[in-house]
Design a protein around this motif. Structure first.
Motif, mmCIF file in Angstrom:
data_model
loop_
_atom_site.group_PDB
_atom_site.id
_atom_site.type_symbol
_atom_site.label_atom_id
_atom_site.label_comp_id
_atom_site.label_asym_id
_atom_site.label_seq_id
_atom_site.Cartn_x
_atom_site.Cartn_y
_atom_site.Cartn_z
ATOM 1 N N ALA A 164 16.257 3.558 4.384
ATOM 2 C CA ALA A 164 16.167 4.799 5.153
ATOM 3 C C ALA A 164 16.209 4.536 6.660
ATOM 4 N N GLY A 165 16.289 3.266 7.047
ATOM 5 C CA GLY A 165 16.397 2.930 8.461
ATOM 6 C C GLY A 165 15.073 2.672 9.147
ATOM 7 N N LEU A 166 13.979 2.661 8.402
ATOM 8 C CA LEU A 166 12.676 2.394 9.004
ATOM 9 C C LEU A 166 12.431 0.891 9.057
ATOM 10 N N ARG A 167 11.853 0.437 10.137
ATOM 11 C CA ARG A 167 11.528 -0.970 10.292
ATOM 12 C C ARG A 167 10.014 -1.105 10.394
ATOM 13 N N TYR A 168 9.498 -2.138 9.813
ATOM 14 C CA TYR A 168 8.063 -2.276 9.643
ATOM 15 C C TYR A 168 7.687 -3.749 9.609
ATOM 16 N N ARG A 169 6.397 -3.996 9.589
ATOM 17 C CA ARG A 169 5.887 -5.362 9.443
ATOM 18 C C ARG A 169 5.215 -5.468 8.072
ATOM 19 N N VAL A 170 5.325 -6.642 7.470
ATOM 20 C CA VAL A 170 4.772 -6.894 6.147
ATOM 21 C C VAL A 170 3.561 -7.806 6.280
ATOM 22 N N GLU A 171 2.514 -7.516 5.501
ATOM 23 C CA GLU A 171 1.292 -8.320 5.519
ATOM 24 C C GLU A 171 0.735 -8.458 6.939
ATOM 25 N N TYR A 172 0.654 -7.351 7.631
ATOM 26 C CA TYR A 172 0.199 -7.311 9.015
ATOM 27 C C TYR A 172 -1.330 -7.408 9.048
ATOM 28 N N PRO A 173 -1.895 -8.265 9.879
ATOM 29 C CA PRO A 173 -3.360 -8.393 9.935
ATOM 30 C C PRO A 173 -4.016 -7.096 10.423
ATOM 31 N N VAL A 174 -5.110 -6.726 9.786
ATOM 32 C CA VAL A 174 -5.866 -5.556 10.234
ATOM 33 C C VAL A 174 -6.534 -5.930 11.552
ATOM 34 N N PRO A 175 -6.240 -5.198 12.638
ATOM 35 C CA PRO A 175 -6.836 -5.531 13.934
ATOM 36 C C PRO A 175 -8.369 -5.485 13.870
ATOM 37 N N GLY A 176 -8.983 -6.570 14.278
ATOM 38 C CA GLY A 176 -10.442 -6.606 14.345
ATOM 39 C C GLY A 176 -11.141 -6.908 13.036
ATOM 40 N N MET A 177 -10.397 -7.222 11.978
ATOM 41 C CA MET A 177 -11.022 -7.548 10.691
ATOM 42 C C MET A 177 -10.358 -8.811 10.135
ATOM 43 N N ALA A 178 -11.126 -9.852 10.025
ATOM 44 C CA ALA A 178 -10.597 -11.110 9.508
ATOM 45 C C ALA A 178 -10.289 -10.987 8.019
ATOM 46 N N ARG A 179 -9.239 -11.687 7.597
ATOM 47 C CA ARG A 179 -8.862 -11.799 6.189
ATOM 48 C C ARG A 179 -8.513 -10.470 5.518
ATOM 49 N N ARG A 180 -8.058 -9.522 6.299
ATOM 50 C CA ARG A 180 -7.598 -8.251 5.727
ATOM 51 C C ARG A 180 -6.185 -8.001 6.230
ATOM 52 N N ARG A 181 -5.334 -7.480 5.352
ATOM 53 C CA ARG A 181 -3.932 -7.287 5.686
ATOM 54 C C ARG A 181 -3.481 -5.885 5.291
ATOM 55 N N ILE A 182 -2.497 -5.405 6.035
ATOM 56 C CA ILE A 182 -1.855 -4.130 5.732
ATOM 57 C C ILE A 182 -0.554 -4.470 5.010
ATOM 58 N N ASP A 183 -0.306 -3.847 3.861
ATOM 59 C CA ASP A 183 0.900 -4.156 3.087
ATOM 60 C C ASP A 183 2.162 -3.866 3.892
ATOM 61 N N VAL A 184 2.253 -2.666 4.452
ATOM 62 C CA VAL A 184 3.404 -2.261 5.260
ATOM 63 C C VAL A 184 2.848 -1.571 6.504
ATOM 64 N N ALA A 185 3.121 -2.118 7.667
ATOM 65 C CA ALA A 185 2.564 -1.576 8.905
ATOM 66 C C ALA A 185 3.679 -1.110 9.839
ATOM 67 N N PHE A 186 3.518 0.102 10.338
ATOM 68 C CA PHE A 186 4.392 0.642 11.383
ATOM 69 C C PHE A 186 3.559 0.606 12.660
ATOM 70 N N THR A 187 3.705 -0.476 13.416
ATOM 71 C CA THR A 187 2.798 -0.726 14.528
ATOM 72 C C THR A 187 2.958 0.267 15.672
ATOM 73 N N ARG A 188 4.196 0.675 15.981
ATOM 74 C CA ARG A 188 4.391 1.652 17.069
ATOM 75 C C ARG A 188 3.778 2.999 16.718
ATOM 76 N N ALA A 189 3.924 3.399 15.478
ATOM 77 C CA ALA A 189 3.392 4.691 15.039
ATOM 78 C C ALA A 189 1.928 4.579 14.632
ATOM 79 N N LYS A 190 1.427 3.353 14.481
ATOM 80 C CA LYS A 190 0.070 3.088 14.004
ATOM 81 C C LYS A 190 -0.162 3.750 12.641
ATOM 82 N N VAL A 191 0.715 3.410 11.712
ATOM 83 C CA VAL A 191 0.591 3.886 10.336
ATOM 84 C C VAL A 191 0.477 2.671 9.428
ATOM 85 N N ALA A 192 -0.571 2.653 8.615
ATOM 86 C CA ALA A 192 -0.805 1.570 7.666
ATOM 87 C C ALA A 192 -0.545 2.093 6.261
ATOM 88 N N VAL A 193 0.319 1.411 5.533
ATOM 89 C CA VAL A 193 0.622 1.775 4.152
ATOM 90 C C VAL A 193 0.038 0.694 3.253
#
Length: 136
Positions: A22-51
């Motif tokens: 669909a043309g969306l670009r994202y980050r995979v396994e993105y670290p949760v800011p401020g929380m060690a050892r936690r990851r976001i499956d699909v992160a849209f960092t500019r929009a600040k959306v965590a999937v």
């Protein structure tokens, strides 16, 4: 448990393929800011959306969760800790300005993708509007 897939699950890959198509670009396994050892499956960092796409067994799906009979007390405590960690992560991300979208692995990838696209598009439009207002 060491053989359990924790990332790049079938559900995650299906959703990521559709989002990319669909043309969306994202980050995979993105670290949760401020929380060690936690990851976001699909992160849209500019929009600040965590999937986050949760497995039915590991995260306590109300429709499909099962409860092992062997070593039942240990498993109950383990799964309750997982669910508590999920709530804590969601609250933390929301507090720092992220929109958190949680889905179950059994949800149709097309439905998940449609919701994600709508939210990401709305967040980006909202941010663009704020930036224009600041520039006036």
């Amino acid at each position: 448990m060491s053989r359990q897939v924790s990332k790049d699950t079938g559900a995650e890959l299906a959703v990521r393929r559709l989002l990319h198509a669909a043309g969306l670009r994202y980050r995979v396994e993105y670290p949760v800011p401020g929380m060690a050892r936690r990851r976001i499956d699909v992160a849209f960092t500019r929009a600040k959306v965590a999937v986050l796409i949760d497995g039915c067994f590991w995260h306590g799906c109300p429709e499909h969760a099962t409860h092992p009979k062997s070593n039942a007390d240990w498993w109950r405590a383990k799964l309750e800790r997982n669910m508590a960690r999920d709530r804590e992560t969601t609250e933390h991300l929301t507090t720092i300005g992220w929109t958190v979208l949680r889905f179950w692995e059994h949800e149709a990838p097309e439905d998940v993708t449609a919701r994600v696209r709508a939210v990401v598009g709305g967040r980006l439009a909202e941010r663009a509007g704020k930036q224009e207002a600041w520039g006036d």
